[in-house]
Design an enzyme around this catalytic site. Structure first.
Site, PDB file in Angstrom:
ATOM      1  N   TYR A  39       3.890 -16.113 -29.982  1.00 45.82           N
ATOM      2  CA  TYR A  39       2.827 -15.119 -29.797  1.00 45.82           C
ATOM      3  C   TYR A  39       1.478 -15.822 -29.682  1.00 45.82           C
ATOM      4  CZ  TYR A  39       0.097 -10.891 -30.084  1.00 45.82           C
ATOM      5  OH  TYR A  39      -0.771  -9.883 -29.785  1.00 45.82           O
TER       6      TYR A  39
ATOM      7  N   PHE B 174     -12.512  -6.180  -1.384  1.00 40.74           N
ATOM      8  CA  PHE B 174     -11.062  -6.080  -1.471  1.00 40.74           C
ATOM      9  C   PHE B 174     -10.781  -4.813  -2.283  1.00 40.74           C
ATOM     10  CE2 PHE B 174      -6.911  -6.625  -3.396  1.00 40.74           C
ATOM     11  CZ  PHE B 174      -6.178  -6.671  -2.232  1.00 40.74           C
ATOM     12  N   THR B 175      -9.646  -4.190  -2.011  1.00 45.85           N
ATOM     13  CA  THR B 175      -9.355  -2.854  -2.572  1.00 45.85           C
ATOM     14  C   THR B 175      -9.505  -2.785  -4.099  1.00 45.85           C
ATOM     15  OG1 THR B 175      -7.029  -3.450  -2.551  1.00 45.85           O
ATOM     16  CG2 THR B 175      -7.834  -2.187  -0.671  1.00 45.85           C
TER      17      THR B 175
ATOM     18  N   ASP C 258     -13.964 -14.838  -6.422  1.00 48.50           N
ATOM     19  CA  ASP C 258     -12.567 -14.392  -6.417  1.00 48.50           C
ATOM     20  C   ASP C 258     -11.824 -15.535  -5.729  1.00 48.50           C
ATOM     21  OD1 ASP C 258     -10.087 -13.452  -5.634  1.00 48.50           O
ATOM     22  OD2 ASP C 258     -10.773 -11.412  -5.275  1.00 48.50           O
TER      23      ASP C 258
ATOM     24  N   LYS D  81      -0.689 -15.639  -5.429  1.00 50.09           N
ATOM     25  CA  LYS D  81      -0.778 -16.088  -4.039  1.00 50.09           C
ATOM     26  C   LYS D  81      -0.696 -17.623  -3.987  1.00 50.09           C
ATOM     27  CE  LYS D  81      -2.652 -11.790  -3.789  1.00 50.09           C
ATOM     28  NZ  LYS D  81      -2.808 -10.894  -4.942  1.00 50.09           N
TER      29      LYS D  81
ATOM     30  N   ARG E 148      -4.337  -2.376   6.949  1.00 46.63           N
ATOM     31  CA  ARG E 148      -5.571  -2.830   6.306  1.00 46.63           C
ATOM     32  C   ARG E 148      -6.720  -2.269   7.134  1.00 46.63           C
ATOM     33  NH1 ARG E 148      -4.541  -5.013   1.088  1.00 46.63           N
ATOM     34  NH2 ARG E 148      -4.615  -2.764   1.091  1.00 46.63           N
TER      35      ARG E 148
ATOM     36  N   PHE F   2      -3.862   3.962  -0.398  1.00 47.34           N
ATOM     37  CA  PHE F   2      -2.904   3.336   0.515  1.00 47.34           C
ATOM     38  C   PHE F   2      -1.553   3.053  -0.132  1.00 47.34           C
ATOM     39  CE2 PHE F   2      -3.358  -0.920  -1.275  1.00 47.34           C
ATOM     40  CZ  PHE F   2      -4.587  -0.822  -1.914  1.00 47.34           C
TER      41      PHE F   2
HETATM   42  N1  F0G Z   1      -8.397 -10.290  -5.021  1.00 49.29           N
HETATM   43  C1  F0G Z   1      -7.844 -10.502  -3.816  1.00 49.29           C
HETATM   44  C2  F0G Z   1      -8.623 -11.211  -2.762  1.00 49.29           C
HETATM   45  C3  F0G Z   1      -6.542 -10.053  -3.564  1.00 49.29           C
HETATM   46  O1  F0G Z   1      -6.000 -10.270  -2.362  1.00 49.29           O
HETATM   47  C4  F0G Z   1      -5.817  -9.392  -4.598  1.00 49.29           C
HETATM   48  C5  F0G Z   1      -4.481  -8.871  -4.348  1.00 49.29           C
HETATM   49  C6  F0G Z   1      -6.458  -9.189  -5.831  1.00 49.29           C
HETATM   50  C7  F0G Z   1      -7.741  -9.660  -6.001  1.00 49.29           C
HETATM   51  C8  F0G Z   1      -5.773  -8.459  -6.943  1.00 49.29           C
HETATM   52  O2  F0G Z   1      -4.810  -9.250  -7.519  1.00 49.29           O
HETATM   53  O3  F0G Z   1      -2.647  -8.075  -7.024  1.00 49.29           O
HETATM   54  O4  F0G Z   1      -2.790  -9.913  -8.715  1.00 49.29           O
HETATM   55  O5  F0G Z   1      -3.779  -7.708  -9.180  1.00 49.29           O
HETATM   56  N2  F0G Z   1      -3.968  -8.803  -3.224  1.00 49.29           N
HETATM   57  C9  F0G Z   1      -2.640  -8.358  -2.865  1.00 49.29           C
HETATM   58  C10 F0G Z   1      -2.513  -8.290  -1.371  1.00 49.29           C
HETATM   59  C11 F0G Z   1      -2.173  -7.125  -3.560  1.00 49.29           C
HETATM   60  O6  F0G Z   1      -1.456  -7.836  -0.909  1.00 49.29           O
HETATM   61  O7  F0G Z   1      -3.412  -8.713  -0.656  1.00 49.29           O
HETATM   62  P1  F0G Z   1      -3.426  -8.692  -8.145  1.00 49.29           P
END
Ligand code: F0G
Length: 462
Positions: free
Chosen positions: A75, A127-128, A218, A261, A385, A452
């Site tokens: 832990y 980014f979303t 990021d 990634k 996208r 989405f």
């Molecule tokens: N920032 C970027 C640039 C991303 O592409 C993603 C996720 C995140 C933050 C969030 O990270 O998914 O680990 O919580 N991108 C994925 C995509 C979902 O398909 O582009 P996460």
């Protein structure tokens, strides 16, 4: 005429395989309707080639799998955490790391600490999930990327660069106290996987120092960005990727990372910083939302795979193969005149859906329509996208129709062969030849957040 490169040579051999099959035409037709024409709602077993995302979909190496067996599932004080901390220090040059289960959890912790209601967060491009986590504490994300990023045909080598006039404009318009921090994404996802230059990062540091504004990165796709700096920026031709990464990070106050990634793992993320205050604030909140600060939502074995993947993902030969495989797919499509975002980015090929389906109105969701059509045609799963992804204006509630309406063909790392890339290219080219037979979609269900992922659609008549 586009000159197609030779298929890139893989710097690995395959030890384990996972069988996949192509579902019948009848099954594909049924599956996409059951999924409300949303590729996120398809069952994975109905997919032949899954290029929905490069997130959490990498193939781990034998070295990473060996590390999984060395998981110290304590832990507190797991030795895998200290291996991760060391990897972050070596590769990125930050002093402190706060682990989280994935990137959006890191975004959550940084945003709740640094953003006050009414503040704005200038970022090269949204980014979303990043945008959502700025809006939840009452902030607003604004776009400061250079205009070239919004033009799919423009060949600028660093389309992720910040436009300092735009940034200055926001400071003048809102006032300095309304700037929570400046946020910079590496290899900007929504622009097509486009890098930011070292020169631009250095200039941003100087610019923000003048105003005492914090710079938070990021760094989700920073290794791929570092590769492009080496390939395209004068003075870095022979610089080791790790040195490039260390220099990039030295111009920031901290970062968030979705490790799913570039770090070649299936789960994981972190905040890293050398700023003691940011570290202490996020280390204190991680225990509320994720877990103790020496695991933050990850198992010990996941931290070990991540520590190893962070190092492996910076190897030059690997990055060369990785980005060239994406480019290979892009060039096959370009040769057949399929409209794609140029130059080809680091993690994905982006099809310009507005050009592919010019007979559709924006309200008929061309990106969503094309993504569903590609699945139905060949069991290849891609992702919209565009307008569905960006969602509604948080103040007016109106749909936003961004200049880029794209379909992303996102290549998982070390997973698919070059023959798979050829199958994808041939399928898309075949569909392109009969593109005017594709009817648009109508949105019939829209969830409140990040629509989405779960929105549903119905096919309209042509
Ligand atoms: N920032 C970027 C640039 C991303 O592409 C993603 C996720 C995140 C933050 C969030 O990270 O998914 O680990 O919580 N991108 C994925 C995509 C979902 O398909 O582009 P996460």
């Amino acid at each position: 005429m586009i000159e197609i490169m030779q298929p890139p040579v893989e710097p690995f051999k395959i030890k384990v395989v996972e069988p996949v099959t192509i579902p019948s035409e009848e099954r594909r037709k049924k599956a996409i309707r059951e999924a409300g024409f949303n590729t996120f709602l398809l069952l994975s077993e109905d997919v032949y080639i899954d290029i929905l995302t490069d997130s959490g979909t990498s193939a781990m190496s034998d070295n990473q799998w060996a590390g999984m067996m060395l998981g110290d599932e304590a832990y507190a004080g797991s030795k895998n955490f200290y291996n991760l901390e060391k990897a972050v220090q070596d590769i990125l040059g930050y002093k402190y790391v706060v682990p989280t289960h994935q990137g959006r959890a890191a975004e959550h912790l940084i945003s709740r600490y640094l953003i006050k209601p009414g503040q704005i967060v200038p970022r090269n491009m949204y980014f979303t999930t990043s945008k959502m986590h700025v809006e939840i504490p009452g902030g607003k994300m604004v776009d400061t990327v250079i205009d070239e990023a919004h033009d799919p045909e423009n060949l600028h080598p660093f389309k992720g660069n910040i436009d300092f006039e735009k940034l200055q404009g926001y400071i003048d318009e809102y006032g300095l106290d309304k700037i929570a921090f400046v946020n910079v994404e590496m290899n900007v996802n929504m622009a097509g996987g486009q890098p930011i230059s070292m020169e631009n990062l250095r200039k941003l540091r100087e610019f923000c120092d003048g105003y005492k504004i914090k710079v938070i990165y990021d760094i989700t796709r920073s290794s791929e960005n570092a590769y492009f700096i080496r390939e395209r920026e004068k003075g870095y031709e022979n610089t080791p990727i790790i040195d490039i990464l260390n220099e990039m990070m030295s111009y920031s106050d901290g970062c968030i990372h979705s490790s799913k990634k570039d770090c070649l793992v299936n789960i994981g993320g972190f905040i890293a910083t050398s700023d003691k205050e940011i570290y202490e604030a996020t280390r204190s909140s991680v225990v509320i939302y994720e877990g103790l600060h020496t695991y933050g939502g990850m198992a010990g074995r996941d931290m070990e795979a991540l520590a190893r993947g962070l190092r492996e993902g910076t190897q030059y030969e690997y990055l060369k193969y990785r980005t060239n495989q994406v480019r290979y797919l892009g060039e096959l499509l370009m040769q057949a005149n399929v409209p794609v975002v140029k130059p080809i980015g680091g993690h994905a090929v982006f099809i310009n859906a507005l050009e592919f389906l010019p007979h559709l109105q924006r309200e008929q969701w061309p990106g969503q329509t094309l993504s569903a059509a590609i699945y139905e045609h060949s069991a290849v799963r891609t992702m919209e996208r565009g307008a569905v992804s960006i969602g509604r204006d948080s103040q007016t509630g109106e749909n936003i129709f961004p200049p880029l309406e794209l379909v992303r063909l996102t290549i998982p790392r070390r997973v698919y062969t070059n023959t798979h890339m050829e199958y994808v290219a041939n399928s898309v080219i075949d569909l392109y030849e009969r593109r005017d037979t594709i009817p648009g979609l109508k949105m019939i269900y829209e969830p409140k957040h990040l629509r989405f992922f779960q929105a549903r659609f119905e096919q309209m008549t042509l």
